[in-house]
Design a protein around this motif. Structure first.
Motif, PDB file in Angstrom:
ATOM      1  N   PRO A   7      13.023  -9.907 -43.068  1.00  0.00           N
ATOM      2  CA  PRO A   7      14.052  -8.904 -43.406  1.00  0.00           C
ATOM      3  C   PRO A   7      13.509  -7.627 -44.041  1.00  0.00           C
ATOM      4  CG  PRO A   7      14.737 -11.085 -44.132  1.00  0.00           C
ATOM      5  CD  PRO A   7      13.304 -11.201 -43.675  1.00  0.00           C
ATOM      6  N   GLU A   8      12.325  -7.692 -44.648  1.00  0.00           N
ATOM      7  CA  GLU A   8      11.762  -6.485 -45.266  1.00  0.00           C
ATOM      8  C   GLU A   8      11.346  -5.448 -44.222  1.00  0.00           C
ATOM      9  OE1 GLU A   8       8.507  -9.522 -44.826  1.00  0.00           O
ATOM     10  OE2 GLU A   8      10.476  -9.574 -45.749  1.00  0.00           O
ATOM     11  N   GLU A   9      11.250  -5.834 -42.953  1.00  0.00           N
ATOM     12  CA  GLU A   9      10.930  -4.889 -41.881  1.00  0.00           C
ATOM     13  C   GLU A   9      12.159  -4.110 -41.408  1.00  0.00           C
ATOM     14  OE1 GLU A   9       7.244  -7.304 -39.747  1.00  0.00           O
ATOM     15  OE2 GLU A   9       9.179  -7.182 -38.751  1.00  0.00           O
ATOM     16  N   PHE A  10      13.325  -4.602 -41.730  1.00  0.00           N
ATOM     17  CA  PHE A  10      14.555  -4.002 -41.207  1.00  0.00           C
ATOM     18  C   PHE A  10      14.708  -2.515 -41.535  1.00  0.00           C
ATOM     19  CE2 PHE A  10      19.134  -3.083 -41.304  1.00  0.00           C
ATOM     20  CZ  PHE A  10      19.385  -3.256 -39.951  1.00  0.00           C
ATOM     21  N   PRO A  11      14.384  -2.040 -42.754  1.00  0.00           N
ATOM     22  CA  PRO A  11      14.521  -0.593 -43.006  1.00  0.00           C
ATOM     23  C   PRO A  11      13.687   0.272 -42.055  1.00  0.00           C
ATOM     24  CG  PRO A  11      14.276  -1.774 -45.075  1.00  0.00           C
ATOM     25  CD  PRO A  11      14.037  -2.769 -43.969  1.00  0.00           C
ATOM     26  N   TYR A  12      12.509  -0.198 -41.660  1.00  0.00           N
ATOM     27  CA  TYR A  12      11.666   0.552 -40.734  1.00  0.00           C
ATOM     28  C   TYR A  12      12.293   0.579 -39.335  1.00  0.00           C
ATOM     29  CZ  TYR A  12       8.305  -0.087 -44.466  1.00  0.00           C
ATOM     30  OH  TYR A  12       7.682  -0.109 -45.683  1.00  0.00           O
ATOM     31  N   LEU A  13      12.844  -0.555 -38.942  1.00  0.00           N
ATOM     32  CA  LEU A  13      13.518  -0.625 -37.651  1.00  0.00           C
ATOM     33  C   LEU A  13      14.759   0.263 -37.639  1.00  0.00           C
ATOM     34  CD1 LEU A  13      13.447  -2.032 -34.888  1.00  0.00           C
ATOM     35  CD2 LEU A  13      14.932  -3.776 -35.867  1.00  0.00           C
ATOM     36  N   SER A  14      15.486   0.248 -38.740  1.00  0.00           N
ATOM     37  CA  SER A  14      16.682   1.073 -38.864  1.00  0.00           C
ATOM     38  C   SER A  14      16.339   2.567 -38.813  1.00  0.00           C
ATOM     39  CB  SER A  14      17.399   0.722 -40.164  1.00  0.00           C
ATOM     40  OG  SER A  14      18.600   1.399 -40.263  1.00  0.00           O
ATOM     41  N   ALA A  15      15.267   2.958 -39.498  1.00  0.00           N
ATOM     42  CA  ALA A  15      14.823   4.358 -39.471  1.00  0.00           C
ATOM     43  C   ALA A  15      14.374   4.756 -38.064  1.00  0.00           C
ATOM     44  CB  ALA A  15      13.690   4.568 -40.471  1.00  0.00           C
ATOM     45  N   PHE A  16      13.705   3.840 -37.358  1.00  0.00           N
ATOM     46  CA  PHE A  16      13.280   4.094 -35.982  1.00  0.00           C
ATOM     47  C   PHE A  16      14.495   4.271 -35.075  1.00  0.00           C
ATOM     48  CE2 PHE A  16      11.602   2.603 -31.820  1.00  0.00           C
ATOM     49  CZ  PHE A  16      10.603   3.550 -31.658  1.00  0.00           C
ATOM     50  N   TYR A  17      15.492   3.417 -35.263  1.00  0.00           N
ATOM     51  CA  TYR A  17      16.729   3.547 -34.501  1.00  0.00           C
ATOM     52  C   TYR A  17      17.344   4.929 -34.729  1.00  0.00           C
ATOM     53  CZ  TYR A  17      21.669   3.368 -33.475  1.00  0.00           C
ATOM     54  OH  TYR A  17      22.912   3.678 -33.005  1.00  0.00           O
ATOM     55  N   GLN A  18      17.418   5.355 -35.980  1.00  0.00           N
ATOM     56  CA  GLN A  18      18.019   6.652 -36.314  1.00  0.00           C
ATOM     57  C   GLN A  18      17.243   7.805 -35.662  1.00  0.00           C
ATOM     58  OE1 GLN A  18      20.925   6.923 -37.901  1.00  0.00           O
ATOM     59  NE2 GLN A  18      20.835   9.092 -37.434  1.00  0.00           N
ATOM     60  N   ARG A  19      15.929   7.692 -35.685  1.00  0.00           N
ATOM     61  CA  ARG A  19      15.065   8.713 -35.084  1.00  0.00           C
ATOM     62  C   ARG A  19      15.335   8.844 -33.582  1.00  0.00           C
ATOM     63  NH1 ARG A  19       8.589   7.988 -35.608  1.00  0.00           N
ATOM     64  NH2 ARG A  19       7.941   9.690 -34.287  1.00  0.00           N
ATOM     65  N   LEU A  20      15.489   7.705 -32.906  1.00  0.00           N
ATOM     66  CA  LEU A  20      15.758   7.721 -31.467  1.00  0.00           C
ATOM     67  C   LEU A  20      17.187   8.163 -31.180  1.00  0.00           C
ATOM     68  CD1 LEU A  20      13.918   4.460 -30.409  1.00  0.00           C
ATOM     69  CD2 LEU A  20      13.138   6.816 -30.132  1.00  0.00           C
ATOM     70  N   HIS A  21      18.100   7.756 -32.034  1.00  0.00           N
ATOM     71  CA  HIS A  21      19.509   8.147 -31.874  1.00  0.00           C
ATOM     72  C   HIS A  21      19.657   9.672 -31.955  1.00  0.00           C
ATOM     73  CE1 HIS A  21      23.794   7.459 -31.863  1.00  0.00           C
ATOM     74  NE2 HIS A  21      23.923   8.246 -32.919  1.00  0.00           N
ATOM     75  N   GLU A  22      18.864  10.312 -32.809  1.00  0.00           N
ATOM     76  CA  GLU A  22      18.884  11.776 -32.919  1.00  0.00           C
ATOM     77  C   GLU A  22      18.396  12.447 -31.641  1.00  0.00           C
ATOM     78  OE1 GLU A  22      16.570  12.513 -36.439  1.00  0.00           O
ATOM     79  OE2 GLU A  22      18.156  11.769 -37.758  1.00  0.00           O
ATOM     80  N   ARG A  23      17.615  11.730 -30.846  1.00  0.00           N
ATOM     81  CA  ARG A  23      17.146  12.237 -29.551  1.00  0.00           C
ATOM     82  C   ARG A  23      18.117  11.860 -28.425  1.00  0.00           C
ATOM     83  NH1 ARG A  23      10.764  11.837 -28.584  1.00  0.00           N
ATOM     84  NH2 ARG A  23      10.040  12.658 -30.561  1.00  0.00           N
ATOM     85  N   ASN A  24      19.276  11.326 -28.787  1.00  0.00           N
ATOM     86  CA  ASN A  24      20.291  10.878 -27.822  1.00  0.00           C
ATOM     87  C   ASN A  24      19.792   9.741 -26.933  1.00  0.00           C
ATOM     88  OD1 ASN A  24      22.325  12.664 -28.683  1.00  0.00           O
ATOM     89  ND2 ASN A  24      21.312  14.312 -27.554  1.00  0.00           N
ATOM     90  N   ILE A  25      19.012   8.843 -27.509  1.00  0.00           N
ATOM     91  CA  ILE A  25      18.533   7.662 -26.804  1.00  0.00           C
ATOM     92  C   ILE A  25      19.353   6.471 -27.286  1.00  0.00           C
ATOM     93  CG2 ILE A  25      16.566   6.127 -26.413  1.00  0.00           C
ATOM     94  CD1 ILE A  25      14.738   8.568 -26.872  1.00  0.00           C
TER      95      ILE A  25
END
Length: 193
Positions: free
Chosen positions: A47-65
């Motif tokens: 579960p400690e990896e989840f913030p990194y995954l969440s930030a990665f998701y946000q980064r890609l979401h900003e690119r409309n992916i």
């Protein structure tokens, strides 16, 4: 008990090899700006990896992916932070069969989805996730280079120092995807085999 578990995993791997031999797909990638969908296979037991995954998701979401994540959580109750997240679905221990093969509709739908890119974050080589990554119909599969038959299911492999840091791994993937560009994507697309 451990011998019995190993035997079950070996049978599960044989089932996967047989199914994988029937999968027909060709890898394809041209340019990161053309990516519309990404599937991520993630070992959610950390579960400690989840913030990194969440930030990665946000980064890609900003690119409309559009990003979808499927994880495997080997315990009964999911952590609160994994619930009610629309882009994340987790397979639990009771949702795999006797040979550790996922049997949920989410897993089958994920395998059949034709993502532009599949990113494997399965550093411990968990069989239910390896099953999903191997059979995925994604156009380009990215994973860690391990020098074994598990690595054979990836089209693009990252070699990283152990233990692998998930944040560094995800940043490196984006870095290399941005490097791979064709001069004119209408005329020449890069095929990665």
């Amino acid at each position: 008990m451990e011998l019995f578990e190993t035997l079950r995993q070996n049978v599960g791997n044989r089932i996967l090899l047989k199914k994988n031999s029937r999968v027909k797909r060709s890898a394809f990638y041209s340019n990161i700006s053309l990516i519309k969908t990404i599937g991520i296979v993630w070992d959610s037991s950390e579960p400690e990896e989840f913030p990194y995954l969440s930030a990665f998701y946000q980064r890609l979401h900003e690119r409309n992916i559009d990003v979808r994540v499927i994880g495997y959580y080997p315990y009964k109750a999911l952590p609160d932070k994994y619930t009610a997240i629309r882009y994340l679905s987790c397979i639990r221990r009771e949702e795999v069969n006797f040979f550790y093969i996922p049997v949920t509709s989410e897993a089958l739908e994920f395998i059949e989805s034709r993502f532009d890119i599949l990113i494997d974050i399965n550093f411990k080589k968990v069989l239910p996730l390896h099953y999903i990554s191997s059979l995925s119909m994604a156009r380009l599969k990215i994973g860690l280079y391990e020098g074994d038959e598990i690595s054979d299911s990836f089209d693009l492999m990252m070699e990283m120092q152990k233990p692998v840091n998930i944040e560094t791994y995800l940043n490196e993937i984006i870095y290399y995807l941005e490097m791979i560009k064709s001069e004119n994507t209408k005329k020449a697309d890069i095929k990665i085999l």
